[in-house]
Design an enzyme around this catalytic site. Structure first.
Site, PDB file in Angstrom:
ATOM      1  N   PRO A  13       0.816  -1.230   0.000  1.00 55.23           N
ATOM      2  CG  PRO A  13      -0.961  -1.599   1.462  1.00 55.23           C
ATOM      3  CD  PRO A  13       0.348  -2.196   0.998  1.00 55.23           C
ATOM      4  CB  CYS A  14       1.358   3.592  -2.554  1.00 52.50           C
ATOM      5  SG  CYS A  14      -0.229   3.757  -3.423  1.00 52.50           S
TER       6      CYS A  14
END
Length: 271
Positions: free
Chosen positions: A132-133
């Site tokens: 996840p960014c």
């Protein structure tokens, strides 16, 4: 079609399955799949539903899904009715949904069990995925940091800075021959505690543990002495109708690199 010697792929932090789509679309000259996606692991239930639905389509013979698939896509039938039909119950490449460690759960043993069962006796395989960014993207950082000291403290303690460590843990545990890790361009200048997130990730991936090392390559720039920006792929340069820029890290286990170079040298000498 899938051939028996297709290279196994494990898809971690799969999202709706973008990387999986790419690997699944690679065929040899006879139309056989060169990669076999064994399992996709994703926490988000909406993304998981997309993975599951797409798995049915991809696993259908020659990409021809049952008629009810198209009826469901058009909204003619409800989800419950669609998944009750015999032809949709057992897609050949059924992804697995599971919460990832570091997001409020500790499921490392479960995840390891899925991967172990999927790989069997296979030693040469590919790990793909995009942790996840939100903590790296420009929009996410702006939103998470806010304006108050309290917001900054919350940003610094956000666990999403270090979800890549679960990806790293899988590398340490299973030692894939190759890995492909994707993330947003914002990770290149993201910092945590005053230090570069990108440099930390690169250091960890180059030497995940003692005795295990990887060479990290760019898919768009040749050479060993690379700048961070050299790992960015600009999708509009490759026929994609959108300006989507992503960091792609292509890791090759050092012994695989050495073996490949030796094989090429022997081949060259015999010519």
């Amino acid at each position: 079609m899938t051939v028996q010697n297709a290279i196994p792929v494990i898809d971690l932090f799969a999202g709706p399955g973008g990387l999986c789509e790419g690997f699944s679309s690679v065929n040899d000259d006879e139309g056989n799949s060169r990669f076999s996606v064994k399992v996709s692991i994703e926490k988000d239930p909406v993304a998981h539903r997309t993975l599951h639905l797409r798995a049915l389509f991809v696993s259908s013979q020659r990409g021809k899904a049952p008629d009810i698939y198209y009826e469901y896509i058009r909204g003619s039938v409800k989800r419950e009715e669609f998944w009750r039909t015999p032809k949709s119950k057992k897609p050949l490449k059924k992804p697995i949904r599971g919460p990832m460690r570091g997001a409020g759960f500790d499921t490392s043993e479960v995840v390891d069990g899925w991967i172990r069962a999927a790989l069997g006796q296979q030693k040469n395989w590919v790990l793909i995925g995009g942790p996840p960014c939100q903590a790296y993207s420009l929009a996410g950082r702006s939103r998470l940091r806010g304006k108050s000291p309290k917001d900054l403290k919350a940003f610094e303690s956000d666990k999403r800075h270090f979800l890549y460590t679960e990806y790293l843990r899988i590398i340490q545990q299973f030692e894939p021959s190759v890995f492909v890790m994707e993330n947003v361009k914002g990770m290149l200048n993201s910092t945590h505690g005053g230090s570069s997130i990108f440099e930390r990730i690169m250091g960890d991936l180059r030497e995940p543990k003692e005795g295990l090392t990887y060479e990290i390559r760019s898919l768009v720039v040749d050479g060993d002495e690379l700048e961070p920006r050299d790992y960015v792929i600009q999708s509009e340069n490759f026929g994609i109708p959108q300006c989507r820029h992503r960091v792609i890290l292509f890791g090759i286990r050092s012994d695989v690199v050495k073996k490949t170079l030796n094989s090429l040298t022997i081949h060259a000498c015999s010519c």
